[in-house]
Enzyme design. Structure first.
Site, PDB file in Angstrom:
ATOM      1  N   ILE A  17       0.846  -1.202   0.000  1.00 56.28           N
ATOM      2  CA  ILE A  17       0.000   0.000   0.000  1.00 56.28           C
ATOM      3  C   ILE A  17       0.881   1.251   0.000  1.00 56.28           C
ATOM      4  CG2 ILE A  17      -1.874   1.228   1.184  1.00 56.28           C
ATOM      5  CD1 ILE A  17      -2.738  -1.524   2.317  1.00 56.28           C
ATOM      6  N   ASN A  96       6.675  -4.513  16.814  1.00 59.33           N
ATOM      7  CA  ASN A  96       6.770  -3.852  15.506  1.00 59.33           C
ATOM      8  C   ASN A  96       5.661  -2.807  15.307  1.00 59.33           C
ATOM      9  OD1 ASN A  96       8.132  -3.724  12.913  1.00 59.33           O
ATOM     10  ND2 ASN A  96       6.242  -4.524  12.054  1.00 59.33           N
ATOM     11  N   TYR A 145      -3.213  -8.587  16.289  1.00 59.71           N
ATOM     12  CA  TYR A 145      -3.041  -7.582  15.228  1.00 59.71           C
ATOM     13  C   TYR A 145      -4.000  -6.405  15.445  1.00 59.71           C
ATOM     14  CZ  TYR A 145      -3.623  -5.404  10.660  1.00 59.71           C
ATOM     15  OH  TYR A 145      -3.749  -4.493   9.641  1.00 59.71           O
TER      16      TYR A 145
END
Ligand code: UDP
Length: 327
Positions: A17, A96, A145
């Protein structure tokens, strides 16, 4: 078109993206600096001239970067994004996606950069209570997530209150497709996303497609998702950026096509476009998959004038197939 070029830092600009975003920013005459550690991004997807390979966890690098450039805004695409992987390696996801974003925001605050565009996700909602999903739907992620993305969204709200950070969080549904230029597209390793996997089967790179779950409460028993073209996503970011740079307030928007297609419908569409009959194997449900995810994107259409132009599944698959054939 602007007279003086505004400078944008695109973190994760070598990803799927991010690379489409950089292409549109450059076309819209922004000055772009890309930061990417190439952990999942690819050097060959870099569209701009100003590329820095490095990590948000490197404080010296961030000081150098923010000391050298005066950024008008930062866009942050660098994150791990696989639900299943996040269930098995939650700490990697928190490190992360959350910890590294703290370093980035900290550098921004210290250097006086107060405009931020964040790649969020439909996974912040969890199992939907109503379809289509609006931005008011409660946020109750069902996997690490989604938790990491929601944690960042909350951190952004706090940074607005404390430091006047103005942000836009864009909650993507299923990004797919590719730009027609043929230079950029989706390439994950390993590939887990439905459309690229079906295309791999269509080109003979894998010998079958597994359908994860055929007993969902949907018409054909397979999961329904809302696929949105990557260039339409990028267009929404440009609108959000313009709004923030014009003095707009912080906001959150969904980005989807408002249409849902089942896994079997997507496979059928690829068969029609490629003219190939594809081998399909029924498999068990994938943990963490809601039955149906369809966005309401009315808010961004009304407030920012978002006008998706690649908004049908056929175009999405055709552009993805063209890119796939070039690989
Ligand atoms: N899916 C599938 N087989 C695959 C990959 C995905 O049946 O090999 C299904 C998956 O269970 C989900 C839909 O396709 O219902 C979209 O999955 P994807 O991983 O592309 O995106 P997600 O919805 O997880 O963001």
């Amino acid at each position: 078109m602007k007279n003086t070029k505004q400078k944008i830092l695109v973190v994760g600009g070598a990803g799927y993206i991010g690379s489409h975003m950089v292409r549109q920013l450059v076309n819209a005459r922004y000055d772009v600096v890309i930061l990417d550690n190439l952990s999942t991004g690819r050097r060959r997807l870099v569209q701009g001239d100003d590329f820095v390979q490095g990590d948000l966890g490197d404080p010296a690098l961030l000081s150098r970067l923010f000391g050298t450039h005066i950024f008008d805004a930062v866009m942050h695409f660098a994150a791990f994004s696989q639900v299943g992987e996040s269930m098995n390696q939650p700490l990697e996801y928190y490190r992360n996606n959350l910890a590294e974003t703290i370093f980035l925001l900290d550098a921004m605050m210290r250097h006086g950069v107060r405009r931020f565009i964040f790649s969020s996700t439909a996974a912040v909602y969890g199992e939907p209570m109503a379809i289509p999903i609006t931005e008011e739907h409660p946020c109750m992620p069902t996997n690490p997530y989604g938790n990491t993305k929601l944690a960042v969204e909350r951190m952004l709200v706090d940074c607005d209150a404390a430091h006047g950070l103005k942000f836009t969080a864009l909650r993507y549904f299923n990004a797919a497709g590719a730009d027609e230029c043929g230079e950029i597209g989706e390439m994950h390793d390993p590939e887990t996303h439905l459309i690229p996997i079906i295309l791999k089967a269509a080109s003979g790179q894998i010998d079958h497609i597994r359908v994860f779950g055929t007993d969902y409460p949907t018409a054909d028993g397979t999961c329904i998702r809302d696929y949105v073209h990557v260039n339409d996503l990028a267009q929404a970011h440009l609108l959000a950026l313009d709004a923030l740079l014009a003095g707009g307030e912080s906001n959150v928007y969904n980005l989807g096509s408002s249409n849902g297609f089942s896994v079997k419908e997507v496979i059928g569409k690829v068969e029609a476009i490629t003219g190939k009959r594809l081998p399909v194997v029924d498999a068990s449900r994938r943990p963490g998959d809601p039955a149906i995810l369809i966005a309401s994107s009315e808010k961004i259409k009304q407030e920012l004038g978002w006008n998706p132009v690649y908004n049908d599944l056929e175009t999405i698959i055709r552009t993805a197939w063209d890119w796939h054939l070039k690989q």
